[in-house]
Design a protein around this motif. Structure first.
Motif, PDB file in Angstrom:
ATOM      1  N   SER A   1      -0.822  -9.628   3.459  1.00  0.00           N
ATOM      2  CA  SER A   1      -1.114  -8.208   3.292  1.00  0.00           C
ATOM      3  C   SER A   1       0.096  -7.538   2.654  1.00  0.00           C
ATOM      4  O   SER A   1       1.221  -7.713   3.115  1.00  0.00           O
ATOM      5  CB  SER A   1      -1.419  -7.585   4.653  1.00  0.00           C
ATOM      6  N   ALA A   2      -0.158  -6.800   1.570  1.00  0.00           N
ATOM      7  CA  ALA A   2       0.936  -6.083   0.902  1.00  0.00           C
ATOM      8  C   ALA A   2       0.572  -4.611   0.806  1.00  0.00           C
ATOM      9  O   ALA A   2      -0.470  -4.257   0.261  1.00  0.00           O
ATOM     10  CB  ALA A   2       1.163  -6.652  -0.497  1.00  0.00           C
ATOM     11  N   THR A   3       1.433  -3.763   1.364  1.00  0.00           N
ATOM     12  CA  THR A   3       1.213  -2.319   1.324  1.00  0.00           C
ATOM     13  C   THR A   3       2.319  -1.691   0.491  1.00  0.00           C
ATOM     14  O   THR A   3       3.497  -1.994   0.697  1.00  0.00           O
ATOM     15  CB  THR A   3       1.247  -1.727   2.750  1.00  0.00           C
ATOM     16  N   VAL A   4       1.939  -0.844  -0.450  1.00  0.00           N
ATOM     17  CA  VAL A   4       2.944  -0.188  -1.284  1.00  0.00           C
ATOM     18  C   VAL A   4       2.809   1.325  -1.134  1.00  0.00           C
ATOM     19  O   VAL A   4       1.718   1.877  -1.232  1.00  0.00           O
ATOM     20  CB  VAL A   4       2.798  -0.600  -2.766  1.00  0.00           C
TER      21      VAL A   4
ATOM     22  N   VAL B   1       9.968   3.007  -4.668  1.00  0.00           N
ATOM     23  CA  VAL B   1       8.816   2.244  -4.166  1.00  0.00           C
ATOM     24  C   VAL B   1       9.177   1.640  -2.809  1.00  0.00           C
ATOM     25  O   VAL B   1      10.229   1.004  -2.659  1.00  0.00           O
ATOM     26  CB  VAL B   1       8.431   1.108  -5.158  1.00  0.00           C
ATOM     27  N   GLN B   2       8.315   1.860  -1.806  1.00  0.00           N
ATOM     28  CA  GLN B   2       8.539   1.303  -0.466  1.00  0.00           C
ATOM     29  C   GLN B   2       7.378   0.362  -0.145  1.00  0.00           C
ATOM     30  O   GLN B   2       6.289   0.523  -0.703  1.00  0.00           O
ATOM     31  CB  GLN B   2       8.543   2.409   0.583  1.00  0.00           C
ATOM     32  N   ALA B   3       7.606  -0.574   0.748  1.00  0.00           N
ATOM     33  CA  ALA B   3       6.518  -1.520   1.019  1.00  0.00           C
ATOM     34  C   ALA B   3       6.562  -2.111   2.419  1.00  0.00           C
ATOM     35  O   ALA B   3       7.593  -2.084   3.092  1.00  0.00           O
ATOM     36  CB  ALA B   3       6.556  -2.655  -0.001  1.00  0.00           C
ATOM     37  N   ILE B   4       5.413  -2.646   2.818  1.00  0.00           N
ATOM     38  CA  ILE B   4       5.318  -3.484   4.018  1.00  0.00           C
ATOM     39  C   ILE B   4       4.666  -4.784   3.558  1.00  0.00           C
ATOM     40  O   ILE B   4       3.555  -4.774   3.015  1.00  0.00           O
ATOM     41  CB  ILE B   4       4.459  -2.840   5.114  1.00  0.00           C
ATOM     42  N   LEU B   5       5.363  -5.887   3.743  1.00  0.00           N
ATOM     43  CA  LEU B   5       4.820  -7.186   3.347  1.00  0.00           C
ATOM     44  C   LEU B   5       4.625  -8.021   4.605  1.00  0.00           C
ATOM     45  O   LEU B   5       5.570  -8.184   5.390  1.00  0.00           O
ATOM     46  CB  LEU B   5       5.800  -7.917   2.410  1.00  0.00           C
ATOM     47  N   ILE B   6       3.416  -8.518   4.798  1.00  0.00           N
ATOM     48  CA  ILE B   6       3.177  -9.337   5.993  1.00  0.00           C
ATOM     49  C   ILE B   6       2.964 -10.789   5.577  1.00  0.00           C
ATOM     50  O   ILE B   6       2.143 -11.089   4.713  1.00  0.00           O
ATOM     51  CB  ILE B   6       1.950  -8.825   6.779  1.00  0.00           C
ATOM     52  N   THR B   7       3.789 -11.654   6.166  1.00  0.00           N
ATOM     53  CA  THR B   7       3.676 -13.090   5.894  1.00  0.00           C
ATOM     54  C   THR B   7       3.597 -13.785   7.242  1.00  0.00           C
ATOM     55  O   THR B   7       4.594 -13.870   7.948  1.00  0.00           O
ATOM     56  CB  THR B   7       4.930 -13.619   5.163  1.00  0.00           C
ATOM     57  N   GLY B   8       2.455 -14.251   7.633  1.00  0.00           N
ATOM     58  CA  GLY B   8       2.340 -14.918   8.928  1.00  0.00           C
ATOM     59  C   GLY B   8       2.792 -14.033  10.067  1.00  0.00           C
ATOM     60  O   GLY B   8       2.187 -12.989  10.321  1.00  0.00           O
TER      61      GLY B   8
ATOM     62  N   GLY C   1      -5.122  -7.040   0.604  1.00  0.00           N
ATOM     63  CA  GLY C   1      -5.137  -8.130   1.576  1.00  0.00           C
ATOM     64  C   GLY C   1      -6.178  -9.149   1.176  1.00  0.00           C
ATOM     65  O   GLY C   1      -7.111  -8.850   0.421  1.00  0.00           O
ATOM     66  N   GLY C   2      -6.024 -10.333   1.701  1.00  0.00           N
ATOM     67  CA  GLY C   2      -6.987 -11.375   1.372  1.00  0.00           C
ATOM     68  C   GLY C   2      -8.076 -11.490   2.417  1.00  0.00           C
ATOM     69  O   GLY C   2      -8.913 -12.382   2.368  1.00  0.00           O
ATOM     70  N   TYR C   3      -8.068 -10.567   3.386  1.00  0.00           N
ATOM     71  CA  TYR C   3      -8.950 -10.717   4.543  1.00  0.00           C
ATOM     72  C   TYR C   3     -10.295 -10.041   4.368  1.00  0.00           C
ATOM     73  O   TYR C   3     -11.171 -10.176   5.185  1.00  0.00           O
ATOM     74  CB  TYR C   3      -8.257 -10.180   5.793  1.00  0.00           C
ATOM     75  N   GLU C   4     -10.469  -9.260   3.279  1.00  0.00           N
ATOM     76  CA  GLU C   4     -11.732  -8.553   3.134  1.00  0.00           C
ATOM     77  C   GLU C   4     -12.703  -9.259   2.193  1.00  0.00           C
ATOM     78  O   GLU C   4     -13.866  -9.417   2.485  1.00  0.00           O
ATOM     79  CB  GLU C   4     -11.478  -7.131   2.661  1.00  0.00           C
TER      80      GLU C   4
END
Ligand code: ADP
Ligand code: MG
Length: 315
Positions: free
Chosen positions: A248-251, A284-291, A217-220
């Motif tokens: 935020s990208a979770t893999v 491969v599974q993921a959660i991608l958060i965009t806005g 993530g870019g938040y840290e």
């Protein structure tokens, strides 16, 4: 009669003692490595030995693979020295770079230094300097040893893979390990929360089993200049902090190295390219958060999500 009772009690006691020895104990440890908090919890008969070896391995890898360590990576960057482990990691890094069209690139170190991320002197450099730094980068240079390497985006995942080998060696019953944003759920089921990219709480809770989950993530680690924020993950194409729209990208995948490396790559690639990758790689599974949107692989067991997100399920 009394004698028989005594022997029976003795046998019972022996049986109980043996059973207790077989009974699985838990050992836990929290330490600081890879510039982050590491938490290890193992359950099994030899949990103490396993935990001790896990701790030693974490410390060894932090030193061997850190740009500021005293191990092989430092030597590689200074005089080209290498060993089997580093050769293996460079080979793996090259393969992820090729698969992600260079979004994952362990040779971005000169650019990261230029932006001041390594020394906490973060600032926006001028374009000429960025071009100059970029000319020293490029994953193809790994083939000739012509670039400096930084494993910041995959070392934690690799460490996760190494720890699993130790768990196997000591016949550990089950374990939960987190190395910063890389969580290993081994031989058990556990709910893992994905942090909300814009503040407190969680964005989603995933039920994980025998897998590794990594979030980028870019938040840290970021800084702000003239009202704009700049993250610590670099887009190798521009030499600038990634601005793909993904916050935020979770893999989630069994391979720790891949989980860590891909979470960084997806953050750079953006939604469309990450989705294209996921369509071709069912492991491969993921959660991608965009806005306000959350893209979720259909294979994930999602227990809960923050209501503010619209969910898009990816088959
Ligand atoms: P975290 O800081 O949580 O480990 P990442 O796993 O995404 O986050 O790794 C980011 C680190 O990787 C940066 O601090 C930098 O050292 C390095 N890096 C930056 N951009 C890239 C990139 N495009 N590919 C590979 N490594 C990168
Ligand atoms: Mg990563």
């Amino acid at each position: 009669m009394k004698k028989n009772l005594f022997y029976a009690a003795l046998i019972l006691l022996t049986v109980l003692l043996i059973a207790a020895e077989f009974f699985n104990k838990t050992a836990e440890k929290s330490l600081f490595a890879f510039d982050t908090v590491v938490e290890i919890s193992v359950r099994g008969r030899e949990c103490k030995k396993a935990l001790e070896e896990c701790e030693n391995e974490i410390k060894r890898l932090d030193d061997e693979l850190g740009v500021n360590g005293s191990g092989i990576l430092r030597q590689y960057n200074e005089n080209g020295a290498s060993d089997r482990e580093l050769d293996f990691l460079i080979e793996r890094a090259l393969s992820v770079s090729r698969e992600t069209d260079g979004a994952f690139d362990v040779t971005m170190y000169p650019v990261t230094v230029l932006w001041g991320f390594t020394k906490n002197e973060k600032h926006v450099p001028d374009d000429g300097k960025i071009r100059e730094a970029l000319s020293a980068c490029g994953y193809e240079k790994l083939l000739t040893g012509g670039a400096k390497v930084d494993f910041g985006a995959a070392a934690k995942g690799y460490a996760a893979d190494r720890l699993v080998k130790i768990l196997e060696k000591y016949h550990v019953k089950d374990a939960l390990i987190s190395i910063g944003g890389t969580v290993t759920v081994w031989s058990r089921v556990a709910d893992v929360a994905v942090r909300s990219p814009d503040g407190e709480g969680y964005a989603a809770v995933i039920e994980c089993e025998n897998t590794v989950l990594s979030t980028s993530g870019g938040y840290e680690r970021y800084f702000e200049e003239d009202g704009k924020s700049y993250v610590h993950i670099i887009d190798p194409k521009s030499g600038r902090p990634a601005e793909s729209g993904i916050v935020s990208a979770t893999v989630v995948t069994e391979d720790g190295f891949l989980s860590d490396a891909l979470s960084t790559a997806f953050f750079v690639m953006g939604e469309e390219d990450a989705k294209a990758y996921l369509k071709e790689h069912s492991d491969v599974q993921a959660i991608l958060i965009t806005g306000d949107k959350m893209v979720v692989s259909s294979g994930l067991k999602i227990k809960n999500t923050d209501e503010k997100y619209t969910i898009e399920v990816l088959d």
